[in-house]
Design an enzyme around this catalytic site. Sequence first.
Site, short mmCIF file in Angstrom:
data_model
loop_
_atom_site.label_atom_id
_atom_site.label_comp_id
_atom_site.label_asym_id
_atom_site.label_seq_id
_atom_site.Cartn_x
_atom_site.Cartn_y
_atom_site.Cartn_z
N CYS A 174 35.62 51.59 0.38
CA CYS A 174 34.77 52.79 0.38
C CYS A 174 35.69 53.98 0.47
CB CYS A 174 33.80 52.77 1.56
SG CYS A 174 32.91 54.32 1.81
N ASN A 175 35.58 54.88 -0.48
CA ASN A 175 36.47 56.04 -0.49
C ASN A 175 36.22 56.98 0.69
OD1 ASN A 175 38.00 56.26 -3.40
ND2 ASN A 175 36.09 55.11 -3.54
N THR A 176 34.96 57.16 1.05
CA THR A 176 34.65 58.04 2.16
C THR A 176 35.23 57.50 3.46
OG1 THR A 176 32.63 58.84 1.08
CG2 THR A 176 32.79 59.14 3.47
N CYS A 226 34.41 56.28 -6.20
CA CYS A 226 33.38 55.68 -5.36
C CYS A 226 33.08 54.34 -5.99
CB CYS A 226 32.12 56.55 -5.31
SG CYS A 226 30.72 55.77 -4.44
N THR A 227 33.08 53.29 -5.20
CA THR A 227 32.89 51.95 -5.76
C THR A 227 31.47 51.76 -6.30
OG1 THR A 227 32.59 51.22 -3.46
CG2 THR A 227 34.71 50.79 -4.50
N HIS A 228 30.53 52.62 -5.91
CA HIS A 228 29.18 52.58 -6.49
C HIS A 228 29.19 52.99 -7.97
CE1 HIS A 228 28.05 52.52 -2.28
NE2 HIS A 228 26.77 52.41 -2.58
#
Length: 254
Positions: free
Chosen positions: A25-27, A155-157
Amino acid sequence: MIYQFTLQGVKQLFDCGCPLVLLACNTASARALRTLQQQFLPSHFPDRRLLGVVRPSAEALARIPVGDVSNRQRPELTGRVAILGTRETIRSQSYVFELQKLAPNLEVWQHECPIWAALVEAGEVASAGAEWFVQQYLHQLFNRCGKIDRILLACTHYAALLPLIQKCLPEGLDVLTQAELVEERLVDWLERHPELETRLLKTGTRRFFTTDDHLHFCQVAHDILGVEIECETMEIDRDVRAVSANYLQCASRK
């Protein structure tokens, strides 16, 4: 709040026996990784490792080859790149800082796409509404910066929206998604850390956890990935003040 939620999730994975956790998760990587590595792991899990996705993604965006781990600036690397991410990821400036260290002559543009992750979590990856939001954010990006050489979906989404994203991009524009690039750089990292690689089980077992509605998670996973999965619920304390107090007490006893 991001740090406390990430801390709880990481601890529960360590409690399950994981010797290595990757914050995909980038965040979380931008806002929590460094503090967890420097303060939480040494006092609670000194024999475990925690990795993030910002550094390997920045290396790939700068076209630094896998396996090149020399921590030096590369002024010969030039061009114009863009990073699309959540509001917290972009505002953390983590990618800008990493790329300034790696390739100071690379021109970096960032753009917040806060609705995209919510669309994916709702299973809306091919709807007219999703297409509209994809078009809006990309139009805003290109209106600001013009020609771009490469784009990172930070973002992996966002990979779930790739077909819609590619429809809005100029032909030949290089788009990086994180699954493959993080995988190959993780393999390289493990080859350079055999002391940890040998502790990893090779059984291929997969367990899925969610902190939200597990039935909804399974349905969205099926719709996007086309596979049936079973998911377990991971309980997270939403009272971050209680979480902070609990870990401060644990640290004070050590």
